[in-house]
Design a protein around this motif. Structure first.
Motif, PDB file in Angstrom:
ATOM      1  N   ASP A  66      35.980  40.355  44.761  1.00  0.00           N
ATOM      2  CA  ASP A  66      36.749  41.394  44.079  1.00  0.00           C
ATOM      3  C   ASP A  66      36.741  41.096  42.581  1.00  0.00           C
ATOM      4  O   ASP A  66      37.201  40.022  42.158  1.00  0.00           O
ATOM      5  CB  ASP A  66      38.187  41.384  44.625  1.00  0.00           C
ATOM      6  N   ALA A  68      38.521  42.186  40.364  1.00  0.00           N
ATOM      7  CA  ALA A  68      39.864  42.104  39.798  1.00  0.00           C
ATOM      8  C   ALA A  68      40.474  40.721  40.028  1.00  0.00           C
ATOM      9  O   ALA A  68      41.573  40.427  39.537  1.00  0.00           O
ATOM     10  CB  ALA A  68      40.757  43.178  40.419  1.00  0.00           C
ATOM     11  N   LYS A  69      39.758  39.904  40.778  1.00  0.00           N
ATOM     12  CA  LYS A  69      40.285  38.569  41.133  1.00  0.00           C
ATOM     13  C   LYS A  69      39.092  37.656  41.374  1.00  0.00           C
ATOM     14  O   LYS A  69      38.781  37.296  42.502  1.00  0.00           O
ATOM     15  CB  LYS A  69      41.099  38.707  42.420  1.00  0.00           C
ATOM     16  N   MET A  70      38.399  37.305  40.291  1.00  0.00           N
ATOM     17  CA  MET A  70      37.142  36.560  40.450  1.00  0.00           C
ATOM     18  C   MET A  70      37.414  35.079  40.704  1.00  0.00           C
ATOM     19  O   MET A  70      38.399  34.524  40.226  1.00  0.00           O
ATOM     20  CB  MET A  70      36.292  36.712  39.191  1.00  0.00           C
ATOM     21  N   ASP A  71      36.472  34.454  41.429  1.00  0.00           N
ATOM     22  CA  ASP A  71      36.587  33.020  41.749  1.00  0.00           C
ATOM     23  C   ASP A  71      35.970  32.121  40.664  1.00  0.00           C
ATOM     24  O   ASP A  71      36.040  30.910  40.786  1.00  0.00           O
ATOM     25  CB  ASP A  71      35.834  32.710  43.065  1.00  0.00           C
ATOM     26  N   GLU A  95      42.898  45.118  35.300  1.00  0.00           N
ATOM     27  CA  GLU A  95      42.750  43.814  35.972  1.00  0.00           C
ATOM     28  C   GLU A  95      41.321  43.298  35.820  1.00  0.00           C
ATOM     29  O   GLU A  95      41.093  42.111  35.546  1.00  0.00           O
ATOM     30  CB  GLU A  95      43.064  43.928  37.475  1.00  0.00           C
ATOM     31  N   ARG A  98      40.631  42.094  32.272  1.00  0.00           N
ATOM     32  CA  ARG A  98      41.227  40.768  32.045  1.00  0.00           C
ATOM     33  C   ARG A  98      40.335  39.679  32.647  1.00  0.00           C
ATOM     34  O   ARG A  98      40.074  38.646  32.023  1.00  0.00           O
ATOM     35  CB  ARG A  98      42.628  40.729  32.676  1.00  0.00           C
ATOM     36  N   GLU A  99      39.805  39.925  33.841  1.00  0.00           N
ATOM     37  CA  GLU A  99      38.947  38.949  34.490  1.00  0.00           C
ATOM     38  C   GLU A  99      37.601  38.800  33.762  1.00  0.00           C
ATOM     39  O   GLU A  99      37.093  37.683  33.610  1.00  0.00           O
ATOM     40  CB  GLU A  99      38.708  39.346  35.960  1.00  0.00           C
ATOM     41  N   ARG A 102      38.122  36.741  30.805  1.00  0.00           N
ATOM     42  CA  ARG A 102      38.370  35.340  31.174  1.00  0.00           C
ATOM     43  C   ARG A 102      37.051  34.611  31.473  1.00  0.00           C
ATOM     44  O   ARG A 102      36.849  33.479  31.052  1.00  0.00           O
ATOM     45  CB  ARG A 102      39.306  35.281  32.398  1.00  0.00           C
TER      46      ARG A 102
END
Ligand SMILES: C[S@@+](CC[C@H](N)C(=O)[O-])C[C@H]1O[C@@H](n2cnc3c(N)ncnc32)[C@H](O)[C@@H]1O
Length: 144
Positions: A66, A68-71, A95, A98-99, A102
């Motif tokens: 995802d 929006a929520k990277m590893d 989201e 932002r990722e 980052r």
């Protein structure tokens, strides 16, 4: 010439010998084109249902993830590209943005690229004058 090859030519200074991440890659055609020049290409999507089977190239790594929520750890990539996916990810763009910020390096670049009206109309609405034409593509270039 393949459309994604033309795009890679336009972005070559941020692709050649760079570590590249394609977000929401779908078929990953952009990644396939970029892999001819990049140091490495990573591509992610929520699923692999549309993934091009040619992806098994040495310097391309596909992961179901995802955006929006990277590893990935912070500052993992020189260049992050979203190609023809803005319409699909727009509801969670804040989201994902932002990722992307980052995981891109401090001196790296994030490109949002569209060639379909679905994407380009929305990109113009959201980014205004920051969205500019490069050949057949509407692009937005963000830095960290
Ligand atoms: C228009 S499609 C594919 C675009 C792709 N660049 C291509 O050329 O095939 C948009 C893609 O966004 C992916 N997607 C949507 N939300 C996502 C998310 N949160 N994280 C990762 N991928 C996402 C979908 O699974 C879909 O494959």
């Amino acid at each position: 010439m393949k459309k994604t090859d033309r795009l890679v030519n336009l972005l070559i200074s941020d692709i050649e010998n760079k570590t590249v991440l394609e977000v929401a890659c779908g078929t990953a055609d952009f990644s396939l084109s970029a892999a001819r020049f990049a140091k490495s290409v990573t591509c992610i999507d929520l699923d692999d249902s549309r993934l091009n089977s040619q992806i098994e190239q040495a310097n391309i790594r596909f992961q179901i993830m995802d955006a929006a929520k990277m590893d990935f750890p912070d500052s993992s990539f020189d260049t992050v590209v979203l190609y023809n996916s803005f319409f699909h990810i727009q509801p969670v763009w804040s989201e994902i943005e932002r990722e992307c910020r980052r995981v891109v390096r401090g001196d790296g670049t994030i490109y949002i690229v569209g060639s379909w009206k679905l994407d380009t109309n929305l990109m113009k609405d959201i980014f205004g004058d920051a969205a500019g034409r490069r050949g057949d593509f509407l692009t937005v270039r963000l830095t960290k």
